[in-house]
Design a protein around this motif. Structure first.
Motif, PDB file in Angstrom:
ATOM      1  N   ILE A   1       0.832  -1.204   0.000  1.00  0.00           N
ATOM      2  CA  ILE A   1       0.000   0.000   0.000  1.00  0.00           C
ATOM      3  C   ILE A   1       0.864   1.250   0.000  1.00  0.00           C
ATOM      4  CG2 ILE A   1      -1.666   1.316   1.363  1.00  0.00           C
ATOM      5  CD1 ILE A   1      -2.847  -1.319   2.311  1.00  0.00           C
ATOM      6  N   LEU A   2       1.917   1.261   0.822  1.00  0.00           N
ATOM      7  CA  LEU A   2       2.784   2.436   0.891  1.00  0.00           C
ATOM      8  C   LEU A   2       3.441   2.729  -0.446  1.00  0.00           C
ATOM      9  CD1 LEU A   2       4.472   1.871   4.393  1.00  0.00           C
ATOM     10  CD2 LEU A   2       2.750   3.576   3.797  1.00  0.00           C
ATOM     11  N   VAL A   3       3.911   1.696  -1.135  1.00  0.00           N
ATOM     12  CA  VAL A   3       4.543   1.900  -2.444  1.00  0.00           C
ATOM     13  C   VAL A   3       3.525   2.404  -3.463  1.00  0.00           C
ATOM     14  CG1 VAL A   3       5.699   0.722  -4.361  1.00  0.00           C
ATOM     15  CG2 VAL A   3       6.373   0.225  -2.005  1.00  0.00           C
ATOM     16  N   ARG A   4       2.306   1.861  -3.407  1.00  0.00           N
ATOM     17  CA  ARG A   4       1.274   2.289  -4.351  1.00  0.00           C
ATOM     18  C   ARG A   4       0.903   3.764  -4.171  1.00  0.00           C
ATOM     19  NH1 ARG A   4      -1.552  -1.785  -7.117  1.00  0.00           N
ATOM     20  NH2 ARG A   4      -0.004  -3.426  -7.527  1.00  0.00           N
ATOM     21  N   VAL A   5       0.940   4.267  -2.935  1.00  0.00           N
ATOM     22  CA  VAL A   5       0.583   5.675  -2.705  1.00  0.00           C
ATOM     23  C   VAL A   5       1.783   6.600  -2.825  1.00  0.00           C
ATOM     24  CG1 VAL A   5      -1.344   5.023  -1.227  1.00  0.00           C
ATOM     25  CG2 VAL A   5       0.884   5.489  -0.198  1.00  0.00           C
ATOM     26  N   GLY A   6       2.939   6.049  -3.172  1.00  0.00           N
ATOM     27  CA  GLY A   6       4.104   6.879  -3.433  1.00  0.00           C
ATOM     28  C   GLY A   6       5.096   7.026  -2.296  1.00  0.00           C
ATOM     29  N   ILE A   7       4.877   6.288  -1.196  1.00  0.00           N
ATOM     30  CA  ILE A   7       5.845   6.323  -0.089  1.00  0.00           C
ATOM     31  C   ILE A   7       6.772   5.115  -0.252  1.00  0.00           C
ATOM     32  CG2 ILE A   7       6.164   6.375   2.412  1.00  0.00           C
ATOM     33  CD1 ILE A   7       3.316   7.358   2.680  1.00  0.00           C
ATOM     34  N   GLY A   8       7.889   5.320  -0.910  1.00  0.00           N
ATOM     35  CA  GLY A   8       8.799   4.234  -1.216  1.00  0.00           C
ATOM     36  C   GLY A   8       8.734   3.877  -2.691  1.00  0.00           C
ATOM     37  N   VAL A   9       9.831   3.294  -3.192  1.00  0.00           N
ATOM     38  CA  VAL A   9       9.941   2.978  -4.615  1.00  0.00           C
ATOM     39  C   VAL A   9      10.106   1.477  -4.836  1.00  0.00           C
ATOM     40  CG1 VAL A   9      11.239   3.375  -6.732  1.00  0.00           C
ATOM     41  CG2 VAL A   9      10.959   5.236  -5.074  1.00  0.00           C
ATOM     42  N   HIS A  10      11.093   0.893  -4.159  1.00  0.00           N
ATOM     43  CA  HIS A  10      11.423  -0.518  -4.369  1.00  0.00           C
ATOM     44  C   HIS A  10      10.827  -1.357  -3.238  1.00  0.00           C
ATOM     45  CE1 HIS A  10      14.653   1.815  -6.389  1.00  0.00           C
ATOM     46  NE2 HIS A  10      14.432   0.933  -7.365  1.00  0.00           N
ATOM     47  N   LEU A  11       9.723  -2.041  -3.556  1.00  0.00           N
ATOM     48  CA  LEU A  11       9.042  -2.832  -2.532  1.00  0.00           C
ATOM     49  C   LEU A  11       9.930  -3.943  -1.992  1.00  0.00           C
ATOM     50  CD1 LEU A  11       6.483  -3.568  -0.942  1.00  0.00           C
ATOM     51  CD2 LEU A  11       5.776  -4.963  -2.897  1.00  0.00           C
ATOM     52  N   ASP A  12      10.680  -4.619  -2.883  1.00  0.00           N
ATOM     53  CA  ASP A  12      11.512  -5.733  -2.434  1.00  0.00           C
ATOM     54  C   ASP A  12      12.579  -5.286  -1.454  1.00  0.00           C
ATOM     55  OD1 ASP A  12      12.729  -4.250  -4.435  1.00  0.00           O
ATOM     56  OD2 ASP A  12      13.819  -5.967  -5.269  1.00  0.00           O
ATOM     57  N   LYS A  13      13.198  -4.124  -1.712  1.00  0.00           N
ATOM     58  CA  LYS A  13      14.241  -3.624  -0.802  1.00  0.00           C
ATOM     59  C   LYS A  13      13.644  -3.193   0.537  1.00  0.00           C
ATOM     60  CE  LYS A  13      17.305  -4.114  -4.062  1.00  0.00           C
ATOM     61  NZ  LYS A  13      16.407  -4.511  -5.182  1.00  0.00           N
ATOM     62  N   ILE A  14      12.440  -2.629   0.473  1.00  0.00           N
ATOM     63  CA  ILE A  14      11.768  -2.217   1.710  1.00  0.00           C
ATOM     64  C   ILE A  14      11.456  -3.437   2.579  1.00  0.00           C
ATOM     65  CG2 ILE A  14       9.654  -1.202   2.654  1.00  0.00           C
ATOM     66  CD1 ILE A  14       9.600   0.597   0.146  1.00  0.00           C
ATOM     67  N   LEU A  15      10.919  -4.475   1.951  1.00  0.00           N
ATOM     68  CA  LEU A  15      10.565  -5.671   2.708  1.00  0.00           C
ATOM     69  C   LEU A  15      11.795  -6.414   3.202  1.00  0.00           C
ATOM     70  CD1 LEU A  15       7.528  -7.075   0.688  1.00  0.00           C
ATOM     71  CD2 LEU A  15       7.541  -5.586   2.694  1.00  0.00           C
ATOM     72  N   ILE A  16      12.900  -6.369   2.433  1.00  0.00           N
ATOM     73  CA  ILE A  16      14.147  -6.997   2.905  1.00  0.00           C
ATOM     74  C   ILE A  16      14.611  -6.323   4.189  1.00  0.00           C
ATOM     75  CG2 ILE A  16      16.610  -7.254   2.415  1.00  0.00           C
ATOM     76  CD1 ILE A  16      15.871  -7.791  -0.490  1.00  0.00           C
TER      77      ILE A  16
END
Length: 255
Positions: free
Chosen positions: A184-199
């Motif tokens: 959800i955060l990536v979809r609304v523009g808070i963050g770019v790379h979901l995989d790196k965020i989750l890592i």
């Protein structure tokens, strides 16, 4: 009514349980209980410990046999400061031989110290998760999303919802909700790379220390305990990975 010797064995079992739950190795637990009982004049002491059970047999100076067992249930945590305090207390007990009631009260004081400020754990979680996100190739734009998710994970961990009852369920739910929030955060523009965020976030939950402890136990000859801890750690890691995977798959179909 329990005899003083039975009270002493109960106190030594409390000491062993506290050490085990704080991350002490099995050999340390067995050695500590044995030394305490020997200090009070008991002999033919036998201690058997695994992650879920401590069993003690001892013969009193009068020749009576005492056999007691303690079921170990609850969440394990690595708290080396608590282990050090319990070690210091055990050495003091062996040197001074205080009454069993005093031993139990001292153990309780160490087990339930004054809680640290919540902000310390939140700052630590944010720094750790944000650092891992950047380390594994994320951008600074990914850090705000990582920080938000790290705070959520730390809140879940501090609340301990179902953690003591079922760690697998706790980590599965935590990873599913965290993964879905990350999408959800990536979809609304808070963050770019979901995989790196989750890592970065997953590094807060991976049971690295328990796996290390499992290897240590096996190298020390405690094969049963080592295997128990190793299998438990693998199951927790699998539930974490499965939760994040399930969350991303569901998010792709919903969002």
């Amino acid at each position: 009514m329990r005899t003083p010797e039975e009270q002493l064995v109960d106190a030594s079992l409390d000491m062993g349980k506290a050490l085990l739950l704080a991350g002490g190795e099995v050999t340390r637990v067995e050695d500590t209980i044995t030394r305490i009982l020997h200090a009070y004049g008991m002999h033919k002491v036998g201690v058997f410990t695994i992650t879920s059970l401590i069993e003690v047999t001892a013969r009193t100076p009068d020749g009576d046999e005492i056999v007691k067992a303690r079921r170990i249930a609850g969440g394990y945590a690595t708290n080396l400061d608590r282990v050090e305090q319990l070690n210091a207390l055990s050495r003091e007990i062996c040197a001074t031989c205080p009454p069993p009631q005093d031993i139990i009260s001292r153990i309780e004081a160490i087990k339930y110290p004054k809680p640290e400020a919540a902000w310390i754990s939140y700052i630590g979680a944010m720094l750790a998760a944000g650092s891992f996100t950047v380390f594994f190739g994320g951008r600074l734009a990914d850090v705000p999303a990582t920080i938000i998710l790290a705070c959520f994970i730390n809140w879940m961990d501090r609340k301990g919802i179902y953690k003591k009852e079922n760690q697998l369920l706790f980590y599965l739910v935590c990873s599913i909700v965290t993964g879905f929030l990350g999408c959800i955060l990536v979809r609304v523009g808070i963050g770019v790379h979901l995989d790196k965020i989750l890592i970065g976030c997953i590094m807060l939950t991976i049971p690295g220390i328990p796996i290390t402890y499992a290897m240590r136990d096996m190298l020390l000859g405690e094969s049963i305990t080592g295997l128990f801890r190793f299998v438990e750690s693998l199951l927790i890691a699998a539930s974490i990975a499965g939760g994040f995977l399930l969350a991303t798959v569901l998010a792709e179909g919903v969002l």
